[in-house]
Design a protein around this motif. Sequence first.
Motif, PDB file in Angstrom:
ATOM      1  N   ASN A  62      -5.630  -1.798  -2.923  1.00 48.54           N
ATOM      2  CA  ASN A  62      -4.222  -2.111  -3.081  1.00 48.54           C
ATOM      3  C   ASN A  62      -3.807  -2.818  -1.796  1.00 48.54           C
ATOM      4  OD1 ASN A  62      -1.309  -1.591  -2.554  1.00 48.54           O
ATOM      5  ND2 ASN A  62      -1.426  -0.683  -4.585  1.00 48.54           N
ATOM      6  N   LEU A  64      -1.173  -3.299  -0.263  1.00 48.06           N
ATOM      7  CA  LEU A  64      -0.207  -2.628   0.604  1.00 48.06           C
ATOM      8  C   LEU A  64      -0.617  -1.215   0.969  1.00 48.06           C
ATOM      9  CD1 LEU A  64       3.138  -3.811  -1.001  1.00 48.06           C
ATOM     10  CD2 LEU A  64       2.036  -4.680   1.054  1.00 48.06           C
ATOM     11  N   ALA A  65      -1.197  -0.487   0.035  1.00 45.36           N
ATOM     12  CA  ALA A  65      -1.514   0.927   0.267  1.00 45.36           C
ATOM     13  C   ALA A  65      -2.969   1.158   0.656  1.00 45.36           C
ATOM     14  CB  ALA A  65      -1.154   1.749  -0.960  1.00 45.36           C
ATOM     15  N   MET A 113       2.306   6.224  -5.138  1.00 51.38           N
ATOM     16  CA  MET A 113       1.717   4.909  -4.903  1.00 51.38           C
ATOM     17  C   MET A 113       2.772   3.820  -5.013  1.00 51.38           C
ATOM     18  SD  MET A 113      -0.880   3.132  -4.005  1.00 51.38           S
ATOM     19  CE  MET A 113      -2.270   4.228  -4.140  1.00 51.38           C
ATOM     20  N   ALA A 116       4.777   3.846  -1.898  1.00 56.49           N
ATOM     21  CA  ALA A 116       4.010   3.245  -0.787  1.00 56.49           C
ATOM     22  C   ALA A 116       4.023   1.722  -0.896  1.00 56.49           C
ATOM     23  CB  ALA A 116       2.578   3.772  -0.795  1.00 56.49           C
ATOM     24  N   GLN A 117       3.942   1.211  -2.112  1.00 53.51           N
ATOM     25  CA  GLN A 117       3.946  -0.234  -2.311  1.00 53.51           C
ATOM     26  C   GLN A 117       5.300  -0.851  -1.976  1.00 53.51           C
ATOM     27  OE1 GLN A 117       2.664  -0.151  -6.397  1.00 53.51           O
ATOM     28  NE2 GLN A 117       0.549  -0.661  -5.853  1.00 53.51           N
ATOM     29  N   CYS A 118       6.354  -0.062  -2.030  1.00 51.24           N
ATOM     30  CA  CYS A 118       7.720  -0.557  -1.767  1.00 51.24           C
ATOM     31  C   CYS A 118       8.247  -0.129  -0.409  1.00 51.24           C
ATOM     32  CB  CYS A 118       8.657  -0.059  -2.864  1.00 51.24           C
ATOM     33  SG  CYS A 118       8.261  -0.678  -4.493  1.00 51.24           S
ATOM     34  N   GLU A 119       7.389   0.393   0.432  1.00 53.06           N
ATOM     35  CA  GLU A 119       7.817   0.946   1.726  1.00 53.06           C
ATOM     36  C   GLU A 119       8.620  -0.052   2.553  1.00 53.06           C
ATOM     37  OE1 GLU A 119       5.748   2.807   5.710  1.00 53.06           O
ATOM     38  OE2 GLU A 119       4.667   2.878   3.815  1.00 53.06           O
TER      39      GLU A 119
END
Length: 122
Positions: A62, A64-65, A113, A116-119
């Motif tokens: 991923n 981003l994560a 998840m 985390a992707q939108c952090e």
Amino acid sequence: MITTDRKTIRVAFQGEPGAFSEAAAIQLLGESIATVPGATFEAIFRSIAEGAADAILAPVENSLAGSVVRVFDLLLESQLAIVAETILPIEMQLIALPGASLDDIRSVASHPMALAQCERFF
């Protein structure tokens, strides 16, 4: 290449219908596949041995994560091999009550998840 005696290839993915992994399977193999949802990564890896699927689609990275470590562990424990790759750009939507603004939002309930992707956004 995935081969089977069936006309329709059954592809297991982790998640519910509509999950990003299902979209990735369709992107990679086309609309004619039959997707088979599974509750966990372990469940989709078992699905081939149990005769419920001909192949699986599982995320390994991923952007981003990071790496999806559990999938790597399951690959090492199985006789399966990676035979194809696809990259699926992800777009998230934030849903709120009508009239709400970003300034009004104090908490967001979602899958870890997805959060985390939108952090960076939050």
